[in-house]
Design an enzyme around this catalytic site. Sequence first.
Site, PDB file in Angstrom:
ATOM      1  CE  LYS A   1      -3.549  -2.235   2.785  1.00  0.00           C
ATOM      2  NZ  LYS A   1      -4.195  -2.303   4.077  1.00  0.00           N
ATOM      3  N   GLY A   2       2.086   1.106   0.446  1.00  0.00           N
ATOM      4  CA  GLY A   2       2.934   2.263   0.704  1.00  0.00           C
ATOM      5  C   GLY A   2       3.229   3.168  -0.471  1.00  0.00           C
TER       6      GLY A   2
ATOM      7  CG  ASP B   1       6.795   2.216   0.361  1.00  0.00           C
ATOM      8  OD1 ASP B   1       7.560   1.309  -0.049  1.00  0.00           O
ATOM      9  OD2 ASP B   1       6.012   2.039   1.309  1.00  0.00           O
TER      10      ASP B   1
ATOM     11  CG  ASP C   1      14.001  -2.246   3.969  1.00  0.00           C
ATOM     12  OD1 ASP C   1      13.867  -3.220   3.216  1.00  0.00           O
ATOM     13  OD2 ASP C   1      13.207  -1.992   4.879  1.00  0.00           O
TER      14      ASP C   1
ATOM     15  CG  PHE D   1       9.926   2.782  11.979  1.00  0.00           C
ATOM     16  CD1 PHE D   1       9.974   1.482  11.540  1.00  0.00           C
ATOM     17  CD2 PHE D   1       8.700   3.429  12.031  1.00  0.00           C
ATOM     18  CE1 PHE D   1       8.814   0.819  11.164  1.00  0.00           C
ATOM     19  CE2 PHE D   1       7.536   2.776  11.653  1.00  0.00           C
ATOM     20  CZ  PHE D   1       7.595   1.467  11.224  1.00  0.00           C
ATOM     21  CB  VAL D   2      10.630   6.978   7.547  1.00  0.00           C
ATOM     22  CG1 VAL D   2      11.982   7.596   7.849  1.00  0.00           C
ATOM     23  CG2 VAL D   2      10.778   5.850   6.548  1.00  0.00           C
TER      24      VAL D   2
ATOM     25  CG  ASP E   1       1.840   1.243   7.652  1.00  0.00           C
ATOM     26  OD1 ASP E   1       1.316   0.471   8.457  1.00  0.00           O
ATOM     27  OD2 ASP E   1       2.601   0.853   6.736  1.00  0.00           O
TER      28      ASP E   1
ATOM     29  NE  ARG F   1      -0.989   2.367   4.920  1.00  0.00           N
ATOM     30  CZ  ARG F   1       0.008   1.573   4.559  1.00  0.00           C
ATOM     31  NH1 ARG F   1       0.995   2.060   3.855  1.00  0.00           N
ATOM     32  NH2 ARG F   1       0.021   0.314   4.914  1.00  0.00           N
TER      33      ARG F   1
END
Length: 172
Positions: free
Chosen positions: A41-42, A98, A101, A150-151, A157, A163
């Site tokens: 979804k990101g 999105d 990593d 952590f973003v 989210d 979000r």
Amino acid sequence: MDIAVETLIDQETLERRICEMAAELDQTFDGKEVRVIGILKGSIYFMCELTKRMKTPVTLDFLSISSYGNGMESSGVIHFDKDLDEPIEGKDVLLVEDIMDTGRTLSYLLKVLQERNPASLRVITLLDKPSRRLVKIEPWMTGFTIPDRFVVGFGLDYAQNYRNLPYIGVIE
């Protein structure tokens, strides 16, 4: 949720970079139609903002994937929760992420999509955390390289929250 969120990339900086990326994509594809695929979804916020600024003709599609394990660790087995609606054979494909990593899931996904014989397949990401990379894979285009924090926001989210922030923030 009542968690402090520190701004990492403000809304104006995000918008400016997305406009630059759209212009670069227009130059690269030079009027050829591009199939833009978002990973749910990101990527939704980034994909929408990017494509509405592009002059290049685009068609949109989405994938939703997950890896199953014990809840904290990936099993390494990728499951398609939603596959593409249309074939990509012979198409110029732009896969929109999105955040990148470790690269494990993306590496697998790229192999699957290459087997579908697109004319070209490129990956762009809004955010890149190269310090976390476990698989040798690099995005074709990156919005921002960020530290290993952590973003949230702009599609990213924490437990399905945050979000809709119009900026990229960090949760401490």
